[in-house]
Design a protein around this motif. Structure first.
Motif, PDB file in Angstrom:
ATOM      1  N   GLN A   4     124.378  25.706  65.022  1.00 40.35           N
ATOM      2  CA  GLN A   4     123.650  24.575  65.581  1.00 40.35           C
ATOM      3  C   GLN A   4     124.277  24.217  66.925  1.00 40.35           C
ATOM      4  O   GLN A   4     125.469  23.927  66.989  1.00 40.35           O
ATOM      5  CB  GLN A   4     123.745  23.361  64.668  1.00 40.35           C
ATOM      6  CG  GLN A   4     123.115  23.563  63.311  1.00 40.35           C
ATOM      7  CD  GLN A   4     123.276  22.325  62.453  1.00 40.35           C
ATOM      8  OE1 GLN A   4     122.765  21.269  62.784  1.00 40.35           O
ATOM      9  NE2 GLN A   4     124.004  22.469  61.362  1.00 40.35           N
ATOM     10  N   VAL A   7     121.877  19.610  71.424  1.00 41.92           N
ATOM     11  CA  VAL A   7     121.005  19.452  72.580  1.00 41.92           C
ATOM     12  C   VAL A   7     120.748  17.967  72.835  1.00 41.92           C
ATOM     13  O   VAL A   7     119.774  17.603  73.494  1.00 41.92           O
ATOM     14  CB  VAL A   7     119.677  20.243  72.406  1.00 41.92           C
ATOM     15  CG1 VAL A   7     119.930  21.732  72.385  1.00 41.92           C
ATOM     16  CG2 VAL A   7     118.917  19.803  71.167  1.00 41.92           C
ATOM     17  N   HIS A  12     123.150  18.075  76.619  1.00 42.94           N
ATOM     18  CA  HIS A  12     122.080  18.569  77.483  1.00 42.94           C
ATOM     19  C   HIS A  12     122.511  18.484  78.950  1.00 42.94           C
ATOM     20  O   HIS A  12     122.339  19.435  79.715  1.00 42.94           O
ATOM     21  CB  HIS A  12     120.792  17.770  77.256  1.00 42.94           C
ATOM     22  CG  HIS A  12     119.708  18.138  78.206  1.00 42.94           C
ATOM     23  ND1 HIS A  12     119.003  19.313  78.106  1.00 42.94           N
ATOM     24  CD2 HIS A  12     119.224  17.484  79.298  1.00 42.94           C
ATOM     25  CE1 HIS A  12     118.130  19.369  79.104  1.00 42.94           C
ATOM     26  NE2 HIS A  12     118.240  18.266  79.830  1.00 42.94           N
ATOM     27  N   SER A  16     123.744  22.517  77.671  1.00 42.90           N
ATOM     28  CA  SER A  16     123.493  23.132  76.367  1.00 42.90           C
ATOM     29  C   SER A  16     122.397  24.190  76.430  1.00 42.90           C
ATOM     30  O   SER A  16     122.452  25.185  75.703  1.00 42.90           O
ATOM     31  CB  SER A  16     123.162  22.086  75.308  1.00 42.90           C
ATOM     32  OG  SER A  16     122.005  21.364  75.639  1.00 42.90           O
ATOM     33  N   GLU A  17     121.431  24.018  77.324  1.00 40.03           N
ATOM     34  CA  GLU A  17     120.362  25.016  77.452  1.00 40.03           C
ATOM     35  C   GLU A  17     120.939  26.376  77.845  1.00 40.03           C
ATOM     36  O   GLU A  17     120.529  27.417  77.335  1.00 40.03           O
ATOM     37  CB  GLU A  17     119.345  24.540  78.491  1.00 40.03           C
ATOM     38  CG  GLU A  17     118.137  25.434  78.587  1.00 40.03           C
ATOM     39  CD  GLU A  17     117.084  24.889  79.538  1.00 40.03           C
ATOM     40  OE1 GLU A  17     116.266  25.702  79.999  1.00 40.03           O
ATOM     41  OE2 GLU A  17     117.069  23.679  79.817  1.00 40.03           O
ATOM     42  N   VAL A  20     122.670  27.904  74.789  1.00 40.85           N
ATOM     43  CA  VAL A  20     121.668  28.482  73.882  1.00 40.85           C
ATOM     44  C   VAL A  20     121.264  29.865  74.386  1.00 40.85           C
ATOM     45  O   VAL A  20     121.184  30.831  73.620  1.00 40.85           O
ATOM     46  CB  VAL A  20     120.438  27.559  73.738  1.00 40.85           C
ATOM     47  CG1 VAL A  20     119.299  28.275  73.020  1.00 40.85           C
ATOM     48  CG2 VAL A  20     120.811  26.282  72.996  1.00 40.85           C
ATOM     49  N   GLY A  40     118.743  24.315  67.574  1.00 36.04           N
ATOM     50  CA  GLY A  40     119.198  23.177  68.352  1.00 36.04           C
ATOM     51  C   GLY A  40     119.339  21.986  67.418  1.00 36.04           C
ATOM     52  O   GLY A  40     118.648  21.896  66.404  1.00 36.04           O
TER      53      GLY A  40
END
Length: 86
Positions: A4, A7, A12, A16-17, A20, A40
């Motif tokens: 996990q 986000v 963010h 975090s994007e 990912v 997320g």
């Protein structure tokens, strides 16, 4: 294994994007997409000044950045999956 990636607002803003995306690339690169669920998550509750918060199964890790991602991925995902196979 469930990964996990936070986000929530703080993570963010810290990228975090991008984390990912790094997870998606690494999972494909090592051909372990079928062994891992990547999701997320809104705030995990362990905000850190540096980096993103990631929860792997029940373990929460703080401070994951693009600079330390490869080391983090190897020790917390690849090594764990390899040891599970033994």
């Amino acid at each position: 294994m469930i990964i996990q990636v936070c986000v929530g607002s703080s993570c963010h803003l810290k990228g975090s994007e991008e984390i990912v995306g790094l997870f998606e690339e690494a999972l494909k690169e090592h051909q372990i997409e079928d062994e891992v669920v990547l999701v997320g998550s809104f705030c995990i509750g362990k905000c850190s000044r540096n980096g993103i918060t990631v929860q792997i199964d029940d373990d929460v890790h703080v401070g994951v950045t693009k600079e330390n991602f490869r080391e983090f991925f190897k020790s917390n995902i690849l090594d764990v999956i390899e040891n599970e196979g033994k």
